[in-house]
Design a protein around this motif. Structure first.
Motif, PDB file in Angstrom:
ATOM      1  N   THR A  27      72.675-120.240 -56.514  1.00 29.60           N
ATOM      2  CA  THR A  27      71.731-119.545 -55.632  1.00 29.60           C
ATOM      3  C   THR A  27      72.483-118.976 -54.434  1.00 29.60           C
ATOM      4  OG1 THR A  27      71.259-121.457 -54.233  1.00 29.60           O
ATOM      5  CG2 THR A  27      69.873-121.189 -56.219  1.00 29.60           C
ATOM      6  N   ALA A  29      71.793-119.668 -51.392  1.00 25.11           N
ATOM      7  CA  ALA A  29      72.017-120.806 -50.496  1.00 25.11           C
ATOM      8  C   ALA A  29      73.295-121.550 -50.870  1.00 25.11           C
ATOM      9  CB  ALA A  29      70.819-121.753 -50.523  1.00 25.11           C
ATOM     10  N   ASP A  30      73.525-121.749 -52.170  1.00 23.72           N
ATOM     11  CA  ASP A  30      74.753-122.410 -52.618  1.00 23.72           C
ATOM     12  C   ASP A  30      75.989-121.601 -52.223  1.00 23.72           C
ATOM     13  OD1 ASP A  30      73.195-124.358 -53.882  1.00 23.72           O
ATOM     14  OD2 ASP A  30      73.350-123.388 -55.859  1.00 23.72           O
ATOM     15  N   GLY A  63      63.519-117.196 -49.131  1.00 20.51           N
ATOM     16  CA  GLY A  63      64.359-118.372 -48.935  1.00 20.51           C
ATOM     17  C   GLY A  63      65.622-118.259 -49.769  1.00 20.51           C
ATOM     18  N   HIS A  64      66.765-118.499 -49.153  1.00 21.04           N
ATOM     19  CA  HIS A  64      68.036-118.331 -49.857  1.00 21.04           C
ATOM     20  C   HIS A  64      68.155-119.250 -51.059  1.00 21.04           C
ATOM     21  CE1 HIS A  64      69.915-116.566 -45.942  1.00 21.04           C
ATOM     22  NE2 HIS A  64      69.010-115.772 -46.491  1.00 21.04           N
ATOM     23  N   GLU A  65      67.475-120.386 -51.018  1.00 21.57           N
ATOM     24  CA  GLU A  65      67.523-121.308 -52.160  1.00 21.57           C
ATOM     25  C   GLU A  65      66.720-120.777 -53.351  1.00 21.57           C
ATOM     26  OE1 GLU A  65      64.017-122.050 -49.753  1.00 21.57           O
ATOM     27  OE2 GLU A  65      66.115-121.958 -49.185  1.00 21.57           O
ATOM     28  N   THR A  66      65.876-119.776 -53.134  1.00 29.85           N
ATOM     29  CA  THR A  66      65.082-119.205 -54.225  1.00 29.85           C
ATOM     30  C   THR A  66      65.732-117.981 -54.869  1.00 29.85           C
ATOM     31  OG1 THR A  66      63.782-117.670 -52.857  1.00 29.85           O
ATOM     32  CG2 THR A  66      62.969-119.943 -53.044  1.00 29.85           C
ATOM     33  N   ARG A  68      68.273-116.524 -57.045  1.00 30.07           N
ATOM     34  CA  ARG A  68      69.211-116.896 -58.112  1.00 30.07           C
ATOM     35  C   ARG A  68      70.315-115.867 -58.218  1.00 30.07           C
ATOM     36  NH1 ARG A  68      68.805-121.818 -59.545  1.00 30.07           N
ATOM     37  NH2 ARG A  68      69.802-121.308 -61.488  1.00 30.07           N
TER      38      ARG A  68
END
Length: 84
Positions: A27, A29-30, A63-66, A68
């Motif tokens: 993602t 976020a990662d 959201g950065h975690e969303t 992909r």
């Protein structure tokens, strides 16, 4: 995990000391977490003001975690630009 290229522009490029580099991340976020680990200091501060494109599409307020990341994809790190 996808292999992606993170490209830095303007102040982000100056803070990173490179124009682009590869990361393994699932993602956004990662990927940004890995960037912060590799470049603690000024780049971490610059990232707070940046916007991001993933494969040419603006991330906006998602959201950065969303967000992909696709194999072979590109994350563009865009600091605010002056001018009009």
């Amino acid at each position: 995990m996808a292999k992606v290229t993170v490209r830095y522009w303007a102040a982000a490029k100056a803070a990173a000391g490179v124009a682009e580099e590869p990361y393994d991340a699932a993602t956004l976020a990662d990927a940004l977490g890995a960037v912060r680990e590799r470049h603690p200091g000024e780049l971490t501060r610059v990232l707070l003001r940046c916007s991001f494109l993933v494969d040419g599409d603006p991330v906006g307020t998602r959201g950065h975690e969303t967000v992909r990341l696709a194999e072979g994809g590109t994350v563009e790190v865009l600091p605010p630009f002056a001018g009009g």
